[in-house]
Design a protein around this motif. Structure first.
Motif, mmCIF file in Angstrom:
data_model
loop_
_atom_site.group_PDB
_atom_site.id
_atom_site.type_symbol
_atom_site.label_atom_id
_atom_site.label_comp_id
_atom_site.label_asym_id
_atom_site.label_seq_id
_atom_site.Cartn_x
_atom_site.Cartn_y
_atom_site.Cartn_z
ATOM 1 N N GLY A 1 12.925 34.989 -62.713
ATOM 2 C CA GLY A 1 13.193 33.799 -62.320
ATOM 3 C C GLY A 1 12.879 33.566 -60.822
ATOM 4 O O GLY A 1 13.262 34.018 -59.737
ATOM 5 N N ILE A 2 11.444 32.909 -60.747
ATOM 6 C CA ILE A 2 10.894 32.740 -59.219
ATOM 7 C C ILE A 2 11.130 31.098 -59.121
ATOM 8 O O ILE A 2 10.621 30.233 -59.791
ATOM 9 N N GLU A 3 12.058 30.896 -58.147
ATOM 10 C CA GLU A 3 12.394 29.491 -57.837
ATOM 11 C C GLU A 3 11.515 28.860 -56.824
ATOM 12 O O GLU A 3 11.241 29.403 -55.676
ATOM 13 N N ILE A 4 10.981 27.767 -57.139
ATOM 14 C CA ILE A 4 10.194 27.054 -56.243
ATOM 15 C C ILE A 4 10.909 26.280 -55.130
ATOM 16 O O ILE A 4 11.692 25.540 -55.350
ATOM 17 N N ILE A 5 10.788 26.693 -53.751
ATOM 18 C CA ILE A 5 11.344 25.853 -52.595
ATOM 19 C C ILE A 5 10.319 25.078 -51.822
ATOM 20 O O ILE A 5 9.405 25.636 -51.257
ATOM 21 N N HIS A 6 10.233 23.899 -51.981
ATOM 22 C CA HIS A 6 9.414 22.848 -51.089
ATOM 23 C C HIS A 6 9.921 23.048 -49.488
ATOM 24 O O HIS A 6 10.742 22.611 -49.337
ATOM 25 N N THR A 7 8.980 23.746 -48.907
ATOM 26 C CA THR A 7 9.118 23.971 -47.466
ATOM 27 C C THR A 7 8.103 23.124 -46.644
ATOM 28 O O THR A 7 7.396 23.769 -46.127
ATOM 29 N N PRO A 8 7.999 21.830 -46.580
ATOM 30 C CA PRO A 8 6.896 21.115 -45.945
ATOM 31 C C PRO A 8 7.226 21.292 -44.337
ATOM 32 O O PRO A 8 8.289 21.546 -44.037
ATOM 33 N N GLU B 1 9.293 18.689 -36.957
ATOM 34 C CA GLU B 1 10.579 18.317 -37.368
ATOM 35 C C GLU B 1 10.888 18.719 -38.859
ATOM 36 O O GLU B 1 11.883 19.335 -39.123
ATOM 37 N N GLU B 2 9.906 18.588 -39.684
ATOM 38 C CA GLU B 2 10.001 18.598 -41.099
ATOM 39 C C GLU B 2 10.195 20.353 -41.252
ATOM 40 O O GLU B 2 10.831 20.869 -42.128
ATOM 41 N N ALA B 3 9.143 20.944 -40.727
ATOM 42 C CA ALA B 3 8.970 22.508 -40.670
ATOM 43 C C ALA B 3 10.400 23.156 -40.277
ATOM 44 O O ALA B 3 10.824 24.046 -40.973
ATOM 45 N N VAL B 4 11.017 22.655 -39.158
ATOM 46 C CA VAL B 4 12.423 23.152 -38.981
ATOM 47 C C VAL B 4 13.543 22.782 -39.937
ATOM 48 O O VAL B 4 14.125 23.433 -40.268
ATOM 49 N N ALA B 5 13.557 21.578 -40.526
ATOM 50 C CA ALA B 5 14.310 21.299 -41.764
ATOM 51 C C ALA B 5 14.077 22.217 -42.828
ATOM 52 O O ALA B 5 14.912 22.356 -43.686
ATOM 53 N N SER B 6 12.923 22.692 -43.024
ATOM 54 C CA SER B 6 12.568 23.544 -44.138
ATOM 55 C C SER B 6 13.155 24.922 -43.965
ATOM 56 O O SER B 6 13.698 25.619 -44.883
ATOM 57 N N VAL B 7 13.149 25.551 -42.816
ATOM 58 C CA VAL B 7 13.995 26.461 -42.443
ATOM 59 C C VAL B 7 15.523 26.485 -42.679
ATOM 60 O O VAL B 7 16.084 27.307 -43.256
ATOM 61 N N ARG B 8 15.863 25.110 -42.451
ATOM 62 C CA ARG B 8 17.478 24.939 -42.658
ATOM 63 C C ARG B 8 17.714 25.099 -44.182
ATOM 64 O O ARG B 8 18.645 25.586 -44.587
ATOM 65 N N ARG B 9 16.639 24.497 -44.972
ATOM 66 C CA ARG B 9 16.877 24.680 -46.349
ATOM 67 C C ARG B 9 16.749 26.121 -46.991
ATOM 68 O O ARG B 9 17.524 26.364 -47.697
ATOM 69 N N LEU B 10 15.921 27.041 -46.136
ATOM 70 C CA LEU B 10 15.958 28.489 -46.650
ATOM 71 C C LEU B 10 17.231 29.143 -46.283
ATOM 72 O O LEU B 10 17.684 29.990 -46.907
ATOM 73 N N GLY C 1 20.959 35.387 -39.504
ATOM 74 C CA GLY C 1 21.149 35.313 -38.131
ATOM 75 C C GLY C 1 19.957 34.864 -37.349
ATOM 76 O O GLY C 1 19.780 34.065 -36.290
ATOM 77 N N ALA C 2 18.869 35.466 -37.833
ATOM 78 C CA ALA C 2 17.423 35.275 -37.157
ATOM 79 C C ALA C 2 16.898 33.708 -37.559
ATOM 80 O O ALA C 2 16.444 33.236 -36.719
ATOM 81 N N LEU C 3 17.185 33.289 -38.810
ATOM 82 C CA LEU C 3 16.952 31.975 -39.154
ATOM 83 C C LEU C 3 17.748 30.995 -38.357
ATOM 84 O O LEU C 3 17.111 30.007 -37.996
ATOM 85 N N ASP C 4 19.049 31.178 -38.150
ATOM 86 C CA ASP C 4 19.863 30.416 -37.432
ATOM 87 C C ASP C 4 19.428 30.277 -35.853
ATOM 88 O O ASP C 4 19.392 29.094 -35.352
ATOM 89 N N LYS C 5 18.875 31.381 -35.448
ATOM 90 C CA LYS C 5 18.478 31.273 -33.948
ATOM 91 C C LYS C 5 17.051 30.632 -34.005
ATOM 92 O O LYS C 5 16.937 29.937 -33.120
ATOM 93 N N LEU C 6 16.321 30.935 -34.884
ATOM 94 C CA LEU C 6 15.160 29.932 -34.928
ATOM 95 C C LEU C 6 15.636 28.477 -34.677
ATOM 96 O O LEU C 6 14.940 27.852 -33.996
ATOM 97 N N VAL C 7 16.302 27.836 -35.771
ATOM 98 C CA VAL C 7 16.513 26.443 -35.804
ATOM 99 C C VAL C 7 17.220 25.834 -34.666
ATOM 100 O O VAL C 7 16.698 24.833 -34.107
ATOM 101 N N LYS C 8 18.092 26.929 -33.887
ATOM 102 C CA LYS C 8 18.619 26.588 -32.728
ATOM 103 C C LYS C 8 17.745 26.391 -31.570
ATOM 104 O O LYS C 8 17.741 25.613 -30.614
ATOM 105 N N ARG C 9 16.698 27.320 -31.465
ATOM 106 C CA ARG C 9 15.457 27.127 -30.459
ATOM 107 C C ARG C 9 14.955 25.780 -30.524
ATOM 108 O O ARG C 9 14.050 25.367 -29.561
ATOM 109 N N TYR C 10 14.680 25.341 -31.711
ATOM 110 C CA TYR C 10 14.028 24.148 -31.943
ATOM 111 C C TYR C 10 14.960 22.740 -31.818
ATOM 112 O O TYR C 10 14.145 21.829 -32.082
#
Length: 243
Positions: A154-161, A203-212, A234-243
């Protein structure tokens, strides 16, 4: 049996060496290639696949994460070579891939040309000409967020705009592997937004990271940077906080 094979390929672009990482997914008799590199890239793809024990001609499906040149430059040539291969992309991306709409990256370049210093104009125009020269390729299967492709458990499609409007990432449920495309990149051992200054909507790119971050990820593969080593959440969380 199914398996996931990153295909790191070194390329020199505008005088700088970089590594891009298409991915080959193998499932029984199915071979699914995720992204395919720059124009004229088929020899490099063939060599990378042979290193993993696969023939280019065995590819049955191609998934385009988005229509940036370094991801789909060889797509039309591949489809000619592999007429039976199915091209899969997000429904938003389809008109950009088939040429019925102008590339979002080209529109972006055209709209900012007047802001560049005079010495940068010639290079920018050459880049725009290259973007305009990318051959169109028709999409055979359009997907959207939450769709499940039937391979690799199962390969799930994640829309990450954000990077582009129809950008997708892929989540392999069985192995908890995320193929991120350009949703995130690895730079100096850390995760970051791909070229944030060129994101169509940062802004949408950062929201996509939150989705991940809502996914359990054991393995993360970025198109730029390859396999990420370390604490993914932890790395994803750090990225989001940086923006």
């Amino acid at each position: 049996m199914h398996s996931c094979h990153p295909l790191p390929i070194e390329v020199t672009n505008y005088g700088e060496k970089q590594v891009i990482t298409p991915v080959l997914l193998s499932n029984g008799h199915e071979r699914i290639l995720v992204d395919c590199g720059y124009p004229g890239f088929i020899p490099q793809l063939r060599q990378a696949l042979l290193k993993e024990g696969f023939e280019l001609e065995s590819i049955t499906h191609i998934i385009a994460t988005h229509h940036d040149m370094d991801h789909i430059g060889s797509l039309a040539a591949l489809k000619r070579m592999l007429p039976g291969a199915t091209l899969i992309a997000h429904e938003i991306e389809a008109p950009y891939l088939d040429g019925s709409r102008k590339s979002q990256r080209l529109e972006q370049a055209e709209s900012t040309l007047h802001l560049l210093p005079q010495e940068a104009i010639t290079g920018a125009k050459q880049f725009m000409e290259l973007l305009a020269s990318i051959e169109p390729a028709s999409v055979d299967q359009k997907v959207r967020h939450g769709d499940i492709l039937p391979w690799c458990g199962g390969i799930e499609i994640i829309h990450t705009p954000g990077h582009m409007a129809g950008h997708i990432s892929l989540y392999l449920r069985d192995s908890q592997t995320l193929i991120a495309g350009d949703a995130v990149v690895v730079e100096d051992g850390e995760l970051d937004i791909a070229n944030p200054q060129y994101a169509l909507d940062l802004e949408e790119a950062v929201a996509s990271v939150r989705r991940l971050m809502s996914y359990e990820i054991e393995t993360l593969i970025c198109y730029h940077g390859g396999r990420f080593q370390g604490d993914i959440r932890g790395a994803l969380d750090k990225l989001v906080k940086r923006y």
